[in-house]
Scaffold this motif. Structure first.
Motif, mmCIF file in Angstrom:
data_model
loop_
_atom_site.group_PDB
_atom_site.id
_atom_site.type_symbol
_atom_site.label_atom_id
_atom_site.label_comp_id
_atom_site.label_asym_id
_atom_site.label_seq_id
_atom_site.Cartn_x
_atom_site.Cartn_y
_atom_site.Cartn_z
ATOM 1 N N GLU A 256 34.647 -5.783 8.283
ATOM 2 C CA GLU A 256 35.746 -5.278 9.111
ATOM 3 C C GLU A 256 35.232 -4.838 10.483
ATOM 4 O O GLU A 256 35.890 -5.069 11.511
ATOM 5 N N VAL A 261 38.616 -9.309 9.316
ATOM 6 C CA VAL A 261 39.797 -9.119 8.479
ATOM 7 C C VAL A 261 40.983 -9.657 9.256
ATOM 8 O O VAL A 261 40.954 -9.747 10.483
ATOM 9 N N GLY A 262 42.020 -10.046 8.534
ATOM 10 C CA GLY A 262 43.209 -10.566 9.183
ATOM 11 C C GLY A 262 43.749 -11.775 8.455
ATOM 12 O O GLY A 262 43.107 -12.310 7.535
ATOM 13 N N PRO A 263 44.927 -12.241 8.841
ATOM 14 C CA PRO A 263 45.571 -13.353 8.143
ATOM 15 C C PRO A 263 44.871 -14.693 8.323
ATOM 16 O O PRO A 263 45.245 -15.664 7.654
ATOM 17 N N GLU A 277 39.895 -0.574 -0.519
ATOM 18 C CA GLU A 277 39.597 -1.892 0.049
ATOM 19 C C GLU A 277 40.693 -2.900 -0.284
ATOM 20 O O GLU A 277 41.056 -3.736 0.561
ATOM 21 N N LEU A 280 43.386 -2.306 2.144
ATOM 22 C CA LEU A 280 43.063 -2.876 3.459
ATOM 23 C C LEU A 280 43.340 -4.373 3.489
ATOM 24 O O LEU A 280 43.899 -4.896 4.457
ATOM 25 N N LEU A 281 42.952 -5.079 2.419
ATOM 26 C CA LEU A 281 43.231 -6.518 2.353
ATOM 27 C C LEU A 281 44.735 -6.765 2.452
ATOM 28 O O LEU A 281 45.182 -7.672 3.174
ATOM 29 N N GLU A 283 47.075 -4.786 3.751
ATOM 30 C CA GLU A 283 47.605 -4.385 5.062
ATOM 31 C C GLU A 283 47.276 -5.402 6.147
ATOM 32 O O GLU A 283 48.079 -5.615 7.067
ATOM 33 N N THR A 284 46.128 -6.043 6.050
ATOM 34 C CA THR A 284 45.681 -6.943 7.111
ATOM 35 C C THR A 284 46.003 -8.409 6.831
ATOM 36 O O THR A 284 45.797 -9.262 7.696
ATOM 37 N N GLY A 285 46.503 -8.724 5.631
ATOM 38 C CA GLY A 285 46.802 -10.113 5.294
ATOM 39 C C GLY A 285 45.583 -10.950 4.987
ATOM 40 O O GLY A 285 45.644 -12.184 5.002
ATOM 41 N N THR A 286 44.462 -10.293 4.697
ATOM 42 C CA THR A 286 43.225 -11.004 4.377
ATOM 43 C C THR A 286 43.277 -11.531 2.945
ATOM 44 O O THR A 286 43.732 -10.835 2.042
#
Length: 452
Positions: A256, A261-263, A277, A280-281, A283-286
């Motif tokens: 991160e 992280v991100g879509p 964690e 977080l995945l 929330e970020t679309g990871t």
């Protein structure tokens, strides 16, 4: 491009937004797209199949593989090793890769995938020995011969044993060389268009074989070119100890901090994530590529898939490398995934149909593809067909949505269709001579392993 009509399909499991199951419908494909689905379509086609006893499903999508490992599986000297010692032992073989090995292993690995209903393969190739030649070109050539839709990766490693990593010096490269080649390969191969047969992702290998600078610059380059990012993460406790000792951060926090992280990012394995964690995945679309067989083979652990799905995390299915899965069969992965989570989570586990959707809709989401993963008008004509009259399916087809999770299929599918073209017919690949391909691959494998 030729047109294909499949008449009077017994059952179509669409995996669409409504989870539709259609009975006794025709499916018409033209120019690589599904143009119509419905009863008694008034169309003609270049090729017509009788679907009256066939079950039809979206093509499976494999989101993490190492096709080059096809020629280093079932080796007795590594059978009881866990990830780090397993990798160190196998790098001594993989450092001898060349275009002939990569082409032959890609043909056999993707051929096996395709015979088991897979229509799109993402391959994470990260071993580039000095003087190895055009390895991604060899992979795309194999995909073309088979008719496979392929996403290849320009993987990378820049930390060798002398730098505190695992691989030998001969398979790592400088950051500048990696970035230059990555840009060139994206410009040469990446096709972002709807229905694309060839795409590229950037995929540094792992936190323990890649420097901070390479991860940072790879993320910047990927976003400059609008391609996706992929790496191994949270696979083992050894990896967790490595990043804590070296960077003072857990693996996901370390990634991160570097923009990973991100879509547009998905991780392979994702076993050892904490609750925070997972949040977080979500929330970020990871995303996460789930590799249940490999995770068991290497004693890495059980990914928290039910909890990921409850949080809305994007999850796809994958076979992982042939050296840790010992095969390339995504249908098998569906059943083992279903059974593994039933064992660990009982009623909270995903159903067989949920796992089928991981291998179709979920996998498509990891690759950023809206054109594949379900059967609907306008989508790519990627599908597979299974004869419901098979002896091994007697009594099993009353619930066609769940059958591959609960019962499975221990033989090739009857037909696979990619981009509207039949690539498997009657359980055999149509694009290559299987016997000749296998014979040539054996010779290449013998030479590679020094068995001649």
């Amino acid at each position: 491009m030729a047109s294909l009509l499949i008449r009077d399909l017994d059952t179509v499991v669409t995996c669409d937004d409504a989870d539709s199951v259609l009975r006794h419908v025709d499916l018409y494909c033209e120019d690589g797209r599904i143009r119509a689905i419905g009863p008694d379509l008034a169309v003609q086609a270049d090729e017509v199949l009788d679907g009256s006893h066939l079950l039809c499903y979206p093509g499976l999508i494999n989101t993490h593989h190492h096709l080059y490992q096809q020629f280093s599986r079932n080796l007795p000297e590594v059978q009881n090793l866990e990830l780090f010692p397993w990798l160190k032992a196998l790098y001594e073989i993989w450092k001898n890769l060349d275009t002939e090995v990569v082409h032959a292993s890609s043909l056999t690995g993707m051929g096996e995938l395709m015979k088991n209903g897979c229509t799109t393969c993402f391959d994470h190739h990260y071993v580039f020995p000095v003087g190895c030649g055009d390895l991604l070109g060899a992979q795309f050539a194999a995909a073309d011969e088979l008719g496979m839709r392929m996403v290849a990766s320009r993987g990378s490693m820049d930390l060798s044993v002398k730098d505190g990593g695992l691989p030998p010096d001969s398979v790592v490269q400088s950051v500048d060389a990696i970035l230059e080649d990555s840009a060139a390969l994206i410009e040469r191969w990446h096709d972002p268009s709807y229905g694309s047969m060839r795409q590229i992702a950037l995929a540094p290998c792992s936190p323990f074989s890649v420097s901070r600078e390479l991860l940072l610059q790879s993320a910047k380059l990927a976003r400059q070119y609008h391609v996706r990012l992929h790496t191994h993460l949270a696979e083992t406790k050894d990896e967790e100890r490595y990043t804590l000792d070296r960077y003072g951060l857990r693996p996901l926090a370390y990634l991160e901090s570097l923009g990973w992280v991100g879509p547009d990012v998905w991780f392979a394995h994702g076993i050892h994530f904490t609750d925070a964690e997972l949040d977080l995945l979500a929330e970020t679309g990871t995303g996460v590529a789930h590799c249940p067989v490999s995770n068991m083979k290497l004693s890495s652990g059980v990914a928290r898939i039910p909890e990921m799905l409850q949080r809305g995390i994007h999850v796809g299915l994958a076979v992982d490398g042939s050296a840790s899965q010992d095969g390339s069969d995504l249908l098998e992965e569906i059943r083992i995934c279903y059974l593994l989570h039933r064992l660990h989570c009982s009623a909270a586990a995903p159903s067989g149909y949920d796992v089928l959707k991981l291998a179709t809709r979920g996998s498509a989401s990891l690759l950023g593809r809206e054109d594949i993963g379900c059967l609907a008008v306008g989508k790519c004509a990627d599908l597979f067909l299974v004869d419901s009259r098979r002896l091994e399916l007697v009594g099993a087809c009353y619930d066609p949505k769940n059958v591959f999770g609960t019962v499975g299929l221990r033989a090739p599918v009857d037909y696979t269709v990619v981009n509207g073209c039949i690539t498997v017919a009657h359980g055999k690949l149509t694009g290559i001579d299987e016997a000749k391909t296998a014979e040539n691959a054996r010779h290449v494998c013998d030479r590679y392993l020094g068995k001649n």
